[in-house]
Design an enzyme around this catalytic site. Sequence first.
Site, short mmCIF file in Angstrom:
data_model
loop_
_atom_site.label_atom_id
_atom_site.label_comp_id
_atom_site.label_asym_id
_atom_site.label_seq_id
_atom_site.Cartn_x
_atom_site.Cartn_y
_atom_site.Cartn_z
N GLU A 125 2.28 1.83 7.93
CA GLU A 125 2.22 2.04 9.38
C GLU A 125 2.79 3.40 9.71
O GLU A 125 3.84 3.75 9.17
CB GLU A 125 3.00 0.96 10.14
CG GLU A 125 2.78 1.09 11.64
CD GLU A 125 3.56 0.05 12.46
OE1 GLU A 125 4.39 -0.69 11.90
OE2 GLU A 125 3.32 0.00 13.67
N MET A 267 9.75 -2.95 7.99
CA MET A 267 8.31 -2.98 8.20
C MET A 267 7.74 -4.36 7.90
O MET A 267 8.05 -4.95 6.86
CB MET A 267 7.65 -1.90 7.31
CG MET A 267 6.15 -1.83 7.43
SD MET A 267 5.62 -1.41 9.12
CE MET A 267 4.08 -2.28 9.18
N GLU A 268 6.87 -4.82 8.79
CA GLU A 268 6.40 -6.20 8.78
C GLU A 268 5.18 -6.46 7.91
O GLU A 268 4.42 -7.41 8.19
CB GLU A 268 6.07 -6.61 10.23
CG GLU A 268 4.82 -5.93 10.84
CD GLU A 268 5.10 -4.69 11.70
OE1 GLU A 268 6.16 -4.06 11.48
OE2 GLU A 268 4.27 -4.36 12.56
N GLU A 302 11.02 -8.58 12.24
CA GLU A 302 9.92 -8.43 11.27
C GLU A 302 9.23 -9.77 11.03
O GLU A 302 8.01 -9.84 10.93
CB GLU A 302 10.40 -7.82 9.95
CG GLU A 302 11.15 -6.50 10.08
CD GLU A 302 10.48 -5.45 10.95
OE1 GLU A 302 9.24 -5.45 11.03
OE2 GLU A 302 11.19 -4.65 11.58
N GLU A 324 4.99 -4.29 19.56
CA GLU A 324 6.42 -3.94 19.49
C GLU A 324 7.22 -4.43 20.70
O GLU A 324 8.31 -4.99 20.55
CB GLU A 324 6.60 -2.44 19.29
CG GLU A 324 6.05 -1.91 17.96
CD GLU A 324 6.61 -2.62 16.74
OE1 GLU A 324 7.61 -3.34 16.85
OE2 GLU A 324 6.03 -2.45 15.64
N1 PHE Z 1 6.59 -1.67 12.71
C1 PHE Z 1 7.98 -1.49 12.36
C2 PHE Z 1 8.76 -2.41 13.26
O1 PHE Z 1 9.06 -2.17 14.36
C3 PHE Z 1 8.51 -0.14 12.55
C4 PHE Z 1 7.94 0.90 11.65
C5 PHE Z 1 7.03 1.79 12.14
C6 PHE Z 1 8.35 0.99 10.35
C7 PHE Z 1 6.50 2.76 11.34
C8 PHE Z 1 7.86 1.97 9.55
C9 PHE Z 1 6.93 2.87 10.04
O2 PHE Z 1 9.04 -3.47 12.97
ZN ZN Z 2 8.32 -3.98 15.27
#
Ligand code: PHE
Ligand code: ZN
Length: 880
Positions: A125, A267-268, A302, A324
């Site tokens: 991501e 990261m999810e 997550e 988010e």
């Molecule tokens: N999507 C992740 C979160 O908020 C954040 C994230 C974004 C991590 C981009 C890595 C890179 O849970």
């Molecule tokens: Zn998130």
Amino acid sequence: MREGQNAVIYRADYQPPPYWIDTVELVFDLDPAKTRVLNRMRVRRNPEAAAQALKLDGEDLNLARVLVNGQGTSFKLDDGRLVLENLPEGNEPFELEIFTTCAPAKNTQLMGLYVSNGSFFTQCEAEGFRRITYFLDRPDVMASYTVTLRADKRLYPVLLSNGNRVASGDLDDGRHYARWVDPHRKPCYLFALVAGQLVCREQKVRSRGGKEHLLQVYVRPGDLDKTEHAMNSLMASVAWDEARFGLALDLERFMIVATSDFNMGAMENKGLNIFNTKYVLASQATATDTDFANIESVVGHEYFHNWTGNRITCRDWFQLSLKEGLTVFRDQEFSQDLAGEASARAVKRIEDVRVLRTAQFPEDAGPMAHPVRPDQYLEINNFYTVTIYEKGAEVVRMMQTLVGREGFARGLKLYFERHDGQAVTCDEFAQAIADANPQSRLHELLPQFKRWYSQAGTPRVKATGQWDAGTGTYRLALSQSCPPTPGQADKQPFVIPVAWGLLGPDGRELAHGLHVLTQPGETLAVEGLAAEPVPSILRGFSAPVILEFDYTDAQLLVLLAHDTDPFNRWEAGQRLAVNRALAAIRGGGAVHLDVPFIDAMRSILRHPALDAAFKELVLTLPAEAYIAEQLDVVDPQRVHAVREAMREQLASALLHDWAWAFEAHKDSGAYRPDPVSAGRRALAGLALTHLCIAARKTNDPVWPGKAYQRFKDASNMTDRFNALSALVVSGHELARPALERFHAIFRDEPLVLDKWFALQAGAPDRGGNILPAVRQLMQHPDFNIRNPNRARSLVFSYCSANPGAFHRPDAAGYVFWSERVIELDAINPQVASRLARALDRWRKLAEPQRSGAREAIARVAAKPDLSNDVREVVTRALAE
Ligand code: PHE
Ligand code: ZN
């Protein structure tokens, strides 16, 4: 290596993808210097889109071969993209096979496939998958993945990817393999792989429906004893999502892996979350109560993405807050529900609002201001912001306020019924919540409500009270406005839920309600009152706005002493303190805290019924950043000096009370990170800091001595760090030996060393001593700017979290900042660009800082070859 000078991307330009990718088979031959990636996809034209060439995203890849249905084919490389023009006609699927290599060991950006401490990790991501293979790297292209990993068995005994492991075994030459199949379709930003020497804590759980799931937390050998809290948090998350929203885990196996090199918090990735070690590892010896609480909320966050983000994802990155904002709202609710008691919930709410107001409000008033659903970006990585996350969560919270808790759960249920498995927009989310509640104000006001998604800037609500003694009527006139933000000169009125109450002069609650403000100005009236009431407005911070009300001190003292709404009770204390700080800053003279203020603070501190955690929040003065936001022109050093002077007076005037508070709260029993015992430790820590500050004035050695003793004897990191911090903050000579000792004890604990760096870089400036100390710490053998956590702990703690030390009249802080932005940009543009934002608010600075800051920004902007990330931030900062 550098990305090209990309053009701005607009939300309005969204087009559905011209091709679909239904399945992806990936085979990795992992090698740090040269990893080989074979990518076999089933692709078909999207009949809904105009016929066109297939353009696959790619970045930093070496292309070896492209086959279509097993045959060689012609292709072009255009600005990094792989362009295929001669594809089979018709809508039948075809097989596209691409063979590339990449160099994980050289990947310092930590996007795509990289090496950290000898193990492989991925981060995809938002647009990292294109650094692994050529692909339609956009969230609305969802595919089924089969992944085969091959690697040296001794160096990389553990091989993980999303889903279930379906095969594994040995290969020649000491290599082995594992094959993973993800049962769920997903966008490529949720792809992940991990390979390395890792160990795991395991737990089997059974969901309500009776299904069994395996939970695992993977860490480096030696860290296993720090994974219990993360596992407990994960189990609590699984149970909570099922209990509160009926959302069950949809995987047989759910894995969390920790890495110490990570740009963000975590990261999810579907079934294989990758975490910054900071949000996994905790033991009472190495982690503070705040760390424990953060781990709980990030693990929850997550995990909750599994439904809000993964099952239903974003159509495009402009919709980022769809996942988010909603998921932050969910993790906030999770932490509140786990906290249990009403007062502990309120403490969490106050902490969340504090983040919003000290970080998001400034963002919304600065050059990077953007709507919760932005209209344009140059670099999507710059839009993982407090606006998308925290303001986005407030927007979801307002929806819940307007439809009620049950109504909101109903809305989420409809959202899943309608959109499970799809990539959707913020509009579709809001529509589902409204449609599930047809009688609600949200449903009635939906188009206007959605201005929260489209209009940037923090609305101001101005309230004035009018008392009519003759009729016993109190009128509260409310008016709203929103300042212009970049690209948005005029704003339309918002839908603003205003929770309110009225208190009698004796503090008794007389009336309360929820007023939904929709017009530029409205008046609400309460009749039948015997005396002029004190209004408690925006209870629980019911909307992310700035509330202006000309409270008298007397009114604020009533609210601080009696409001039944703990948020506004705390807020009254903050207003009293801010008013005093502003008067001193504007007046230019010395601060003198008056007796009524001191007495009010004392009665909170000594209150027999209030929680320690709540007391700690009330007795903590508003942050310098928050005070600065109230001013048109800011001299950060003056703000710092005034706040420090207030803190000294609070320290001396309440000396005996602080001593009592310390003694009464210093023992919180066997270590447990629950809200009650954490609150006791927090209050004891605050007391100790004030006692050391007071001792500085009188040269009294007793409290610094006690602090040093406590530092040495503490049985947990919270008490130990609070004691160390009391010595550092008060500038006592015992700080030096304590810091040395601390380093010696924790030299092998990277996360604790981060605290050690951060404490020194964030310490109060005394005659300009911090910058030289920071420069010296840059030379410390434990400093390494390539590690994001370490860079944040030293460089960001100074530039972004220590305004009094950073904003030097000689501009030396800004010179340091520009050097580090440029240095970091060559290593890791995402981290560099976050640092670049430390000067977002330069226009508000007083001279000479304002000119010094502008020059430093211009110096960075003038550098050729900047990443898109940094370029976007500095260009916006300088734009008129
Ligand atoms: N999507 C992740 C979160 O908020 C954040 C994230 C974004 C991590 C981009 C890595 C890179 O849970
Ligand atoms: Zn998130």
